[in-house]
Design an enzyme around this catalytic site. Structure first.
Site, PDB file in Angstrom:
ATOM      1  N   LYS A 123      -3.273   1.889  14.786  1.00 24.81           N
ATOM      2  CA  LYS A 123      -3.257   2.770  13.615  1.00 24.81           C
ATOM      3  C   LYS A 123      -3.840   4.138  13.958  1.00 24.81           C
ATOM      4  O   LYS A 123      -4.659   4.270  14.874  1.00 24.81           O
ATOM      5  CB  LYS A 123      -4.039   2.142  12.473  1.00 24.81           C
ATOM      6  N   ARG A 177      -1.257   7.030   9.237  1.00 26.19           N
ATOM      7  CA  ARG A 177      -1.370   6.445   7.883  1.00 26.19           C
ATOM      8  C   ARG A 177      -1.492   7.545   6.818  1.00 26.19           C
ATOM      9  O   ARG A 177      -1.316   8.712   7.113  1.00 26.19           O
ATOM     10  CB  ARG A 177      -2.619   5.554   7.841  1.00 26.19           C
ATOM     11  N   LYS A 232      -5.309   7.786  11.941  1.00 32.41           N
ATOM     12  CA  LYS A 232      -5.673   8.311  10.623  1.00 32.41           C
ATOM     13  C   LYS A 232      -6.069   9.782  10.705  1.00 32.41           C
ATOM     14  O   LYS A 232      -6.809  10.163  11.618  1.00 32.41           O
ATOM     15  CB  LYS A 232      -6.842   7.497  10.055  1.00 32.41           C
ATOM     16  N   CYS A 266     -13.828  -1.193   6.365  1.00 31.77           N
ATOM     17  CA  CYS A 266     -12.898  -0.542   5.438  1.00 31.77           C
ATOM     18  C   CYS A 266     -13.581   0.295   4.354  1.00 31.77           C
ATOM     19  O   CYS A 266     -12.957   1.191   3.785  1.00 31.77           O
ATOM     20  CB  CYS A 266     -11.982  -1.577   4.795  1.00 31.77           C
ATOM     21  N   CYS A 300     -15.195  -2.850  -0.013  1.00 30.50           N
ATOM     22  CA  CYS A 300     -13.801  -3.105   0.360  1.00 30.50           C
ATOM     23  C   CYS A 300     -13.248  -4.262  -0.470  1.00 30.50           C
ATOM     24  O   CYS A 300     -13.982  -4.920  -1.195  1.00 30.50           O
ATOM     25  CB  CYS A 300     -13.715  -3.442   1.846  1.00 30.50           C
ATOM     26  N   CYS A 338      -8.020 -10.608   1.445  1.00 28.58           N
ATOM     27  CA  CYS A 338      -8.104 -10.147   2.829  1.00 28.58           C
ATOM     28  C   CYS A 338      -8.306 -11.332   3.775  1.00 28.58           C
ATOM     29  O   CYS A 338      -9.303 -12.047   3.673  1.00 28.58           O
ATOM     30  CB  CYS A 338      -9.240  -9.149   3.001  1.00 28.58           C
ATOM     31  N   ARG A 357       0.876  -1.192   0.000  1.00 29.00           N
ATOM     32  CA  ARG A 357       0.000   0.000   0.000  1.00 29.00           C
ATOM     33  C   ARG A 357       0.904   1.230   0.000  1.00 29.00           C
ATOM     34  O   ARG A 357       1.834   1.316   0.792  1.00 29.00           O
ATOM     35  CB  ARG A 357      -0.870  -0.025   1.248  1.00 29.00           C
ATOM     36  N   CYS A 410     -16.430  -7.876   6.303  1.00 29.25           N
ATOM     37  CA  CYS A 410     -16.372  -8.127   7.748  1.00 29.25           C
ATOM     38  C   CYS A 410     -16.662  -6.815   8.478  1.00 29.25           C
ATOM     39  O   CYS A 410     -16.756  -5.765   7.834  1.00 29.25           O
ATOM     40  CB  CYS A 410     -15.001  -8.706   8.130  1.00 29.25           C
TER      41      CYS A 410
HETATM   42 FE1  SRM Z   1      -8.936  -1.504   6.322  1.00 20.66          FE
HETATM   43  C1  SRM Z   1      -7.583  -4.087   8.018  1.00 20.66           C
HETATM   44  C2  SRM Z   1      -8.194  -2.962   3.404  1.00 20.66           C
HETATM   45  C3  SRM Z   1      -9.638   1.399   4.744  1.00 20.66           C
HETATM   46  C4  SRM Z   1     -10.573  -0.399   9.114  1.00 20.66           C
HETATM   47  N1  SRM Z   1      -7.981  -3.207   5.802  1.00 20.66           N
HETATM   48  C5  SRM Z   1      -7.452  -4.121   6.665  1.00 20.66           C
HETATM   49  C6  SRM Z   1      -6.625  -5.170   5.907  1.00 20.66           C
HETATM   50  C7  SRM Z   1      -5.209  -4.688   5.853  1.00 20.66           C
HETATM   51  C8  SRM Z   1      -6.723  -6.615   6.436  1.00 20.66           C
HETATM   52  C9  SRM Z   1      -5.663  -7.050   7.403  1.00 20.66           C
HETATM   53  O1  SRM Z   1      -5.480  -6.424   8.475  1.00 20.66           O
HETATM   54  O2  SRM Z   1      -5.021  -8.051   7.125  1.00 20.66           O
HETATM   55  C10 SRM Z   1      -7.313  -5.073   4.516  1.00 20.66           C
HETATM   56  C11 SRM Z   1      -6.472  -5.470   3.324  1.00 20.66           C
HETATM   57  C12 SRM Z   1      -7.311  -6.153   2.295  1.00 20.66           C
HETATM   58  C13 SRM Z   1      -6.583  -6.422   1.036  1.00 20.66           C
HETATM   59  O3  SRM Z   1      -6.422  -7.610   0.692  1.00 20.66           O
HETATM   60  O4  SRM Z   1      -6.201  -5.487   0.343  1.00 20.66           O
HETATM   61  C14 SRM Z   1      -7.848  -3.657   4.543  1.00 20.66           C
HETATM   62  N2  SRM Z   1      -8.803  -0.870   4.447  1.00 20.66           N
HETATM   63  C15 SRM Z   1      -8.566  -1.655   3.355  1.00 20.66           C
HETATM   64  C16 SRM Z   1      -8.809  -0.897   2.073  1.00 20.66           C
HETATM   65  C17 SRM Z   1      -7.859  -1.298   0.950  1.00 20.66           C
HETATM   66  C18 SRM Z   1     -10.270  -1.078   1.649  1.00 20.66           C
HETATM   67  C19 SRM Z   1     -10.573  -0.684   0.224  1.00 20.66           C
HETATM   68  O5  SRM Z   1     -11.102  -1.551  -0.477  1.00 20.66           O
HETATM   69  O6  SRM Z   1     -10.326   0.448  -0.178  1.00 20.66           O
HETATM   70  C20 SRM Z   1      -8.636   0.554   2.590  1.00 20.66           C
HETATM   71  C21 SRM Z   1      -7.208   1.003   2.538  1.00 20.66           C
HETATM   72  C22 SRM Z   1      -7.073   2.390   3.067  1.00 20.66           C
HETATM   73  C23 SRM Z   1      -5.704   2.981   2.907  1.00 20.66           C
HETATM   74  O7  SRM Z   1      -5.332   3.241   1.782  1.00 20.66           O
HETATM   75  O8  SRM Z   1      -5.030   3.201   3.919  1.00 20.66           O
HETATM   76  C24 SRM Z   1      -9.050   0.387   4.035  1.00 20.66           C
HETATM   77  N3  SRM Z   1      -9.856   0.241   6.863  1.00 20.66           N
HETATM   78  C25 SRM Z   1     -10.151   1.275   6.015  1.00 20.66           C
HETATM   79  C26 SRM Z   1     -11.101   2.153   6.626  1.00 20.66           C
HETATM   80  C27 SRM Z   1     -11.727   3.381   5.982  1.00 20.66           C
HETATM   81  C28 SRM Z   1     -11.009   4.658   6.291  1.00 20.66           C
HETATM   82  O9  SRM Z   1      -9.931   4.660   6.892  1.00 20.66           O
HETATM   83  O10 SRM Z   1     -11.537   5.706   5.907  1.00 20.66           O
HETATM   84  C29 SRM Z   1     -11.395   1.626   7.877  1.00 20.66           C
HETATM   85  C30 SRM Z   1     -12.470   2.163   8.853  1.00 20.66           C
HETATM   86  C31 SRM Z   1     -12.032   3.393   9.555  1.00 20.66           C
HETATM   87  C32 SRM Z   1     -11.218   3.025  10.737  1.00 20.66           C
HETATM   88  O11 SRM Z   1      -9.998   3.010  10.638  1.00 20.66           O
HETATM   89  O12 SRM Z   1     -11.815   2.694  11.758  1.00 20.66           O
HETATM   90  C33 SRM Z   1     -10.585   0.428   8.013  1.00 20.66           C
HETATM   91  N4  SRM Z   1      -9.016  -2.104   8.245  1.00 20.66           N
HETATM   92  C34 SRM Z   1      -9.800  -1.539   9.228  1.00 20.66           C
HETATM   93  C35 SRM Z   1      -9.677  -2.347  10.409  1.00 20.66           C
HETATM   94  C36 SRM Z   1     -10.358  -2.074  11.774  1.00 20.66           C
HETATM   95  C37 SRM Z   1      -9.503  -1.238  12.654  1.00 20.66           C
HETATM   96  C38 SRM Z   1      -9.998  -1.180  14.065  1.00 20.66           C
HETATM   97  O13 SRM Z   1     -10.028  -0.082  14.621  1.00 20.66           O
HETATM   98  O14 SRM Z   1     -10.339  -2.216  14.631  1.00 20.66           O
HETATM   99  C39 SRM Z   1      -8.823  -3.427  10.097  1.00 20.66           C
HETATM  100  C40 SRM Z   1      -8.397  -4.581  11.021  1.00 20.66           C
HETATM  101  C41 SRM Z   1      -7.295  -4.203  11.931  1.00 20.66           C
HETATM  102  O15 SRM Z   1      -6.650  -3.164  11.822  1.00 20.66           O
HETATM  103  O16 SRM Z   1      -7.036  -5.017  12.824  1.00 20.66           O
HETATM  104  C42 SRM Z   1      -8.444  -3.241   8.725  1.00 20.66           C
HETATM  105 FE1  SF4 Z   2     -10.980  -7.083   4.851  1.00 21.22          FE
HETATM  106 FE2  SF4 Z   2     -12.921  -6.586   6.531  1.00 21.22          FE
HETATM  107 FE3  SF4 Z   2     -11.457  -4.589   5.607  1.00 21.22          FE
HETATM  108 FE4  SF4 Z   2     -13.125  -5.767   4.011  1.00 21.22          FE
HETATM  109  S1  SF4 Z   2     -13.696  -4.634   5.863  1.00 21.22           S
HETATM  110  S2  SF4 Z   2     -11.000  -5.304   3.527  1.00 21.22           S
HETATM  111  S3  SF4 Z   2     -13.088  -7.850   4.701  1.00 21.22           S
HETATM  112  S4  SF4 Z   2     -10.730  -6.201   6.899  1.00 21.22           S
END
Ligand code: SRM
Ligand code: SF4
Length: 557
Positions: free
Chosen positions: A207, A144, A209, A479, A430, A436, A75, A475
């Protein structure tokens, strides 16, 4: 400071990592496995990578007694989502050479490449470096990618405000040279770990943001960030920023201690020095008070709620050495991207292109990736990513518009954008399966089909003009920010989703769970009923989210 309970495993790994170096060099040179060592799996995230495998292949490989096929997702760090054309050309070729080839625009204005083998990580990052791009702290327990409202047409001050994203990103980067040593072969100058006043040796508990919103458009979902900065423009000048703390949208199925939360505005800050001080100290409070034993409860939203808003604000003012002013009025009226052509206040042109779920690839219907390469090769347009996973072909001079437009038309991209329904153009999903590891259900691979079926229902109720915000995740991690959508679909198991409704269009209200564990048939039945009621019982100009909140959730039926 936070009560010291037993530290989580990740905390121990960070502290022992010698500035995020760990044993990554050894992991990389180990040719016996495609994986990295266990502790390095955590550390590699700080360098912008995740170790993954293609889940579609697991069963087949297991049947053949083969290990999982390990690869890496990279990323990038692209503050404000802005790329020069030569950088896009480079990414196009890097994606083709080292990854699956698909360029994925994320919900945080950057891109991910999937399927990179361990031996290809270094060449990938070195190729990025040649065009001044990196993946430093795109993931991990640090700040991030900093996002910012993307459309230059929003306001004449867009350029000035947007440039802050890169400056904030720079200020918040870890001081370690680990990335340069491990991936770019920089020589190590000293055995000492670089002093890092902000991150020290434990980094943040989780993390972090930062988003910058420029009213009236809230395309970045500014309140979904740990730290949201809302630009306050008065009499045509930038007065400063309202500072909002505690946004994050994840929850965990079955864990009532976790919840999605929008950020709370603490006050207003004028002047760049004070703004940067406040940003730094919000992070330092989280560093010192955040939960380091339970990662599920470690985001700043939980720190804020545990400390109390007033106590947090008092601590922030103490650390800053100045008081926050009272928050200034602002109003968001939309979160959507401004599709099609727009001319900004300097006379430059921008074309916002619809990219379904941010996936840039060529398929049988659209040669999207080829088209974007050809446009980038003209050197006449920058590329701006939006937090809705779209792309703005941007900053085109008046005299170059015809050329760019001819390429957009040659590849049918103008029509592709214009002909997509309002529902489709305002949907995000997502990544989910197959890469993922946390996905329970499909998202980006399934949503386009579900939207087609929902369009039939919209048409049935004469609602095709409606631009309802629909978001799907595999899930509950959120995201695609489904908890802030008018219709949120959150995966619970293969083929099943919780249905959330009642979010607003501006991004200032979290929606509510309406039905659980629905399969496709049940989703469509529920949506049909809701669309039917909306078509006949809504107030004038009432949005779908406001209607479902008023009529369905508040039980005013
Ligand atoms: Fe996310 C984890 C993809 C935006 C909340 N996110 C992941 C992971 C890395 C899975 C992992 O931990 O192994 C996913 C990778 C999937 C893959 O195969 O590519 C993933 N997140 C994404 C992306 C690519 C979704 C998309 O389709 O666009 C976004 C990448 C953003 C970036 O460029 O940095 C993405 N993730 C978000 C957002 C939206 C936002 O930030 O505006 C959220 C919700 C806002 C927030 O942060 O609360 C988000 N991602 C999470 C979480 C839950 C965090 C938590 O507080 O518990 C996880 C799981 C974790 O961190 O343990 C996670
Ligand atoms: Fe993976 Fe869940 Fe984030 Fe979708 S919402 S990319 S399933 S961690």
């Amino acid at each position: 400071m936070s009560e010291e309970k037993k530290l989580s495993g990740t905390e121990i790994i960070k502290m022992a990592s010698h500035g995020l170096r760990g044993t990554l060099k050894e992991s990389l040179s180990d040719e016996i496995t495609g994986s990295v060592r266990e502790d390095d799996k955590s550390l590699i995230k700080f360098h912008g990578m995740y170790e993954q495998d293609n889940r579609d292949l697991r069963e087949e490989r297991a049947a053949k007694k083969l290990d999982r096929l390990i690869s890496f997702m990279v990323r990038m760090r692209i503050p404000g989502g802005l790329l020069r054309p030569d950088q896009w050309v480079a990414i196009h070729h890097i994606a083709g050479k080292y990854s699956t080839g698909t360029i994925k625009i994320t919900t945080r204005q950057t891109i991910q490449l999937h399927g990179i083998l361990k031996s290809s990580i270094k060449p990938t990052l070195q190729s990025f470096n040649k065009v001044q791009l990196d993946s430093i702290s795109a993931c991990g327990d640090v700040n991030r990618n900093v996002i910012c409202s993307s459309n230059p047409n929003i306001n004449p001050l867009h350029r000035q405000i947007h440039s802050l994203a890169a400056e904030i990103s720079k200020m918040m980067m870890p001081k370690t040279r680990a990335y340069y040593e491990i991936w770019l072969d920089e020589e190590k100058i000293s055995e000492d770990t670089e002093p890092d006043p902000l991150y020290q040796d434990r980094y943040l508990p989780r993390k972090f943001k930062i988003g910058i919103g420029i009213p009236p458009n809230n395309d970045v979902d500014v309140l979904a960030n740990d730290l949201g900065l809302i630009a306050i423009i008065e009499n045509g000048a930038l007065s400063g920023f309202n500072i909002a703390v505690g946004g994050a949208l994840s929850s965990t199925h079955g864990n009532p201690d976790t919840y999605p939360r929008l950020a709370t505005v603490l006050g207003f800050v004028a002047g760049k020095d004070n703004l940067f001080k406040a940003i730094y100290e919000v992070a330092s409070i989280q560093r010192d008070f955040g939960n380091r034993s339970d990662r599920k409860l470690a985001r700043i939203k939980y720190t804020l709620d545990r400390m109390g808003i007033e106590a947090f604000k008092t601590e922030l003012e103490k650390r800053c050495g100045f008081k926050l002013e009272k928050e200034r009025p602002y109003k968001f009226n939309s979160r959507k991207d401004m599709y099609g052509w727009l001319q900004d206040h300097d006379g430059n042109w921008h074309f916002t292109l619809f990219i379904e779920n941010g996936r840039v690839l060529d398929d049988e219907n659209l040669a999207l990736k080829t088209a974007l390469l050809e446009i980038a090769e003209t050197g006449k347009a920058n590329f701006r990513f939006t937090s809705n996973q779209n792309l703005i072909v941007s900053d085109i001079k008046d005299e170059d518009k015809e050329l760019v437009e001819s390429l957009l038309n040659k590849y049918h991209l103008v029509n592709h954008t214009a002909s997509a329904s309002g529902l489709r153009k305002n949907a995000i999903a997502c990544v989910a399966l197959p890469t993922c590891p946390l996905a329970f259900a499909e998202a980006q691979r399934y949503m386009p089909d579900l939207i087609t079926k929902m369009e039939v229902l919209l048409s049935k109720h004469d609602l095709m003009q409606e631009e309802i915000l629909t978001r799907m995740t595999g899930c509950p991690n959120g995201c695609a920010r489904p908890y802030a959508a008018e219709i949120g679909l959150i995966g619970t198991s293969p083929g099943r989703y919780n249905l959330h409704i009642g979010g607003d269009r501006e991004g200032t209200r979290i929606n509510q769970k309406y039905k659980e564990q629905l399969d496709e048939k049940a989703i469509l039945e529920e949506v049909d009923l809701l669309f039917g009621k909306y078509a006949t019982e809504r107030l004038e100009k009432e949005t779908f989210g406001d209607f479902t909140k008023r009529k369905i959730l508040d039980n005013n039926i």
